[in-house]
Design a protein around this motif. Structure first.
Motif, short mmCIF file in Angstrom:
data_model
loop_
_atom_site.label_atom_id
_atom_site.label_comp_id
_atom_site.label_asym_id
_atom_site.label_seq_id
_atom_site.Cartn_x
_atom_site.Cartn_y
_atom_site.Cartn_z
N THR A 89 -40.34 28.91 -10.11
CA THR A 89 -39.23 29.98 -9.84
C THR A 89 -39.54 31.12 -8.58
N GLN A 134 -37.45 31.00 -5.34
CA GLN A 134 -36.69 32.36 -4.56
C GLN A 134 -37.31 32.51 -3.35
N TYR A 137 -35.51 30.28 -1.01
CA TYR A 137 -34.04 30.83 -0.96
C TYR A 137 -34.01 32.00 -0.05
N LYS A 195 -29.12 28.76 -3.60
CA LYS A 195 -29.17 29.72 -4.64
C LYS A 195 -29.00 28.74 -6.16
N ALA A 198 -32.74 28.47 -7.43
CA ALA A 198 -32.97 29.47 -8.18
C ALA A 198 -32.29 29.47 -9.39
#
Length: 436
Positions: A169, A173, A176, A183, A186
């Motif tokens: 994660t 992020q 991203y 997106k 994520a």
């Protein structure tokens, strides 16, 4: 994953039905506690449960009571003493005339021996029933231990997977934020992480349930803490051949011993019913002072009953014969069923062993390689994040299935021992393990 959780839920309901209630009025024994440096093992847990199981204690007391009935069954009836006086015959010189008799009832020869055989075989049948219950309690306890092991392994697997997803994660992020990921990536990581947390809640609820079930078996409060389950050692050694197991079962299994005892008791009841067509004897001696001649006062005598009602005795004899035939047919039927259960249990043990080996040697390494490759491709931009999620789910499912196959090995080996009526010499935690 859902099929594994469903199987566990069904198992929890089954344990709810078989566990002995903790809160009851009669005095109870409870296990006094665990040492903090111990792992919980299948054999030790079964030993503790056998010590405190009230149902087993009750049937053992019944077997003891049946054993106490053997000697009285072969004993003669108490002798009878009778005494009487003739008060109107009183005179100053001789006093009052009186009479007394002592008699003993003696059954036809062989009757007492047949009664003793009936009582002895009835006691053997009750004792075999206690052995049958003990085998069942051991199998149920080891099955509960297997679920306790699986729950801990499943939670450890989920925690490791959550840690991996936390890292993914963060990576997603960052990618991203720098425009290297969408997106959607994520969001996928976030959804998968929350799904894992939801599954963890289910596992925690199941952990409380199985802890309560084990504590119920131990006759202690449901929230009493339990040690962690020791790692299950799965032997690659094949169980004994079916012929070897069959020889053990036919020789030692208490259910067959019980039916054999019922047949022997029935044969003795047939003997008793046949003896009922013959008279019993009653011998006695006495003294009667009413006789003026002193030589006539001592009395010796014998009497017999006259078994006139042959129809009643014939019905009892036919009943005994029918009940014995019934026990003989039940033995034939149960023997066939037992051998079928034995063959199935052996096949299930071999399946569980093979499954564990397959997961260890093939499936787990492949799942790890699949996940590592998906992560590497994603980080290099050659693969999508959905591939990472798919590989992570495959790895989670494989690890859980591996833990389930180890738990199934313990449960199925316990079932094999139950149908064999004897311990099977394969690798299992057989003593309390000390934490290293």
């Amino acid at each position: 994953m859902h099929s594994i959780l469903l199987r566990y839920t069904v198992f929890s309901v089954f344990l709810t039905l078989i566990a002995v209630p903790v809160w009851s009025d009669p005095p109870q024994q409870t296990y006094t506690g665990f040492k903090t440096d111990q792992y919980l093992t299948a054999e030790q847990l079964a030993s503790w449960v056998l010590e405190v199981n009230p149902g087993l204690a009750a049937i053992q007391a019944a077997a003891e009571a049946a054993a106490y009935r053997i000697d009285p069954a072969s004993a003669l009836d108490d002798p009878v003493l009778s005494y009487g006086i003739a008060p109107l015959t009183h005179d100053a010189s001789r006093g009052v005339n009186q009479r007394f008799d002592v008699s003993q009832k003696i059954p036809w020869p062989g009757t007492l021996a047949a009664r003793k055989e009936v009582a002895r075989n009835d006691a053997l049948a009750v004792s075999s029933e206690a052995d049958m219950l003990q085998l069942l309690v051991i199998a149920q306890t080891k099955a509960a231990y297997a679920e306790w092991y699986f729950i801990h392994e499943a939670l450890n697997i989920h925690h490791a997977t959550q840690a991996l997803l936390d890292e993914l994660t963060v990576t997603t992020q960052v990618r991203y934020a720098t425009g290297l990921a969408t997106k959607q990536d994520a969001l996928q990581a976030e959804v998968e992480l929350n799904n894992l947390k939801k599954q963890e809640l289910i596992l925690l609820r199941q952990q409380v349930a199985i802890q309560a079930r084990i504590n119920a078996l131990l006759n202690q409060p449901p929230d009493t803490s339990l040690p962690e389950a020791e790692q299950i050692v799965v032997s690659r050694q094949q169980p004994p051949t079916f012929q070897e197991l069959q020889a053990l079962a036919l020789t030692h299994h208490p259910e067959l011993s019980q039916l054999n005892a019922r047949i022997s008791a029935g044969e003795s009841r047939i003997t008793l019913a046949e003896k009922a067509f013959l008279p019993d004897f009653q011998v006695g001696m006495g003294y009667n002072s009413l006789w003026d001649d002193a030589d006539k006062r001592p009395i010796l005598g014998v009497s017999i009953n006259i078994p006139l009602d042959r129809g009643k005795r014939r019905s009892i004899l036919n009943q005994a014969r029918a009940e014995t035939r019934r026990a003989e047919w039940l033995l034939i039927e149960r023997r066939a069923e037992l051998l079928a259960d034995l063959a199935q249990a052996r096949a299930e043990v071999i399946e569980a062993q093979s499954s564990v080996v397959l997961y260890q040697d093939k499936l787990i390494p492949l799942a790890e390689e699949y996940l590592d490759s998906a992560i590497a491709d994603y980080q290099s931009g050659a693969g999508g994040f959905l591939n990472v999620i798919t590989a992570e789910q495959r790895k989670l499912s494989t690890d859980l299935a591996h833990a389930r196959s180890r738990a199934d090995y313990v449960r199925r080996l316990a079932e094999l021992e139950r149908w064999t009526g004897a311990s099977i010499n394969l690798s299992l935690p057989i003593s309390v393990g000390v934490k290293q």
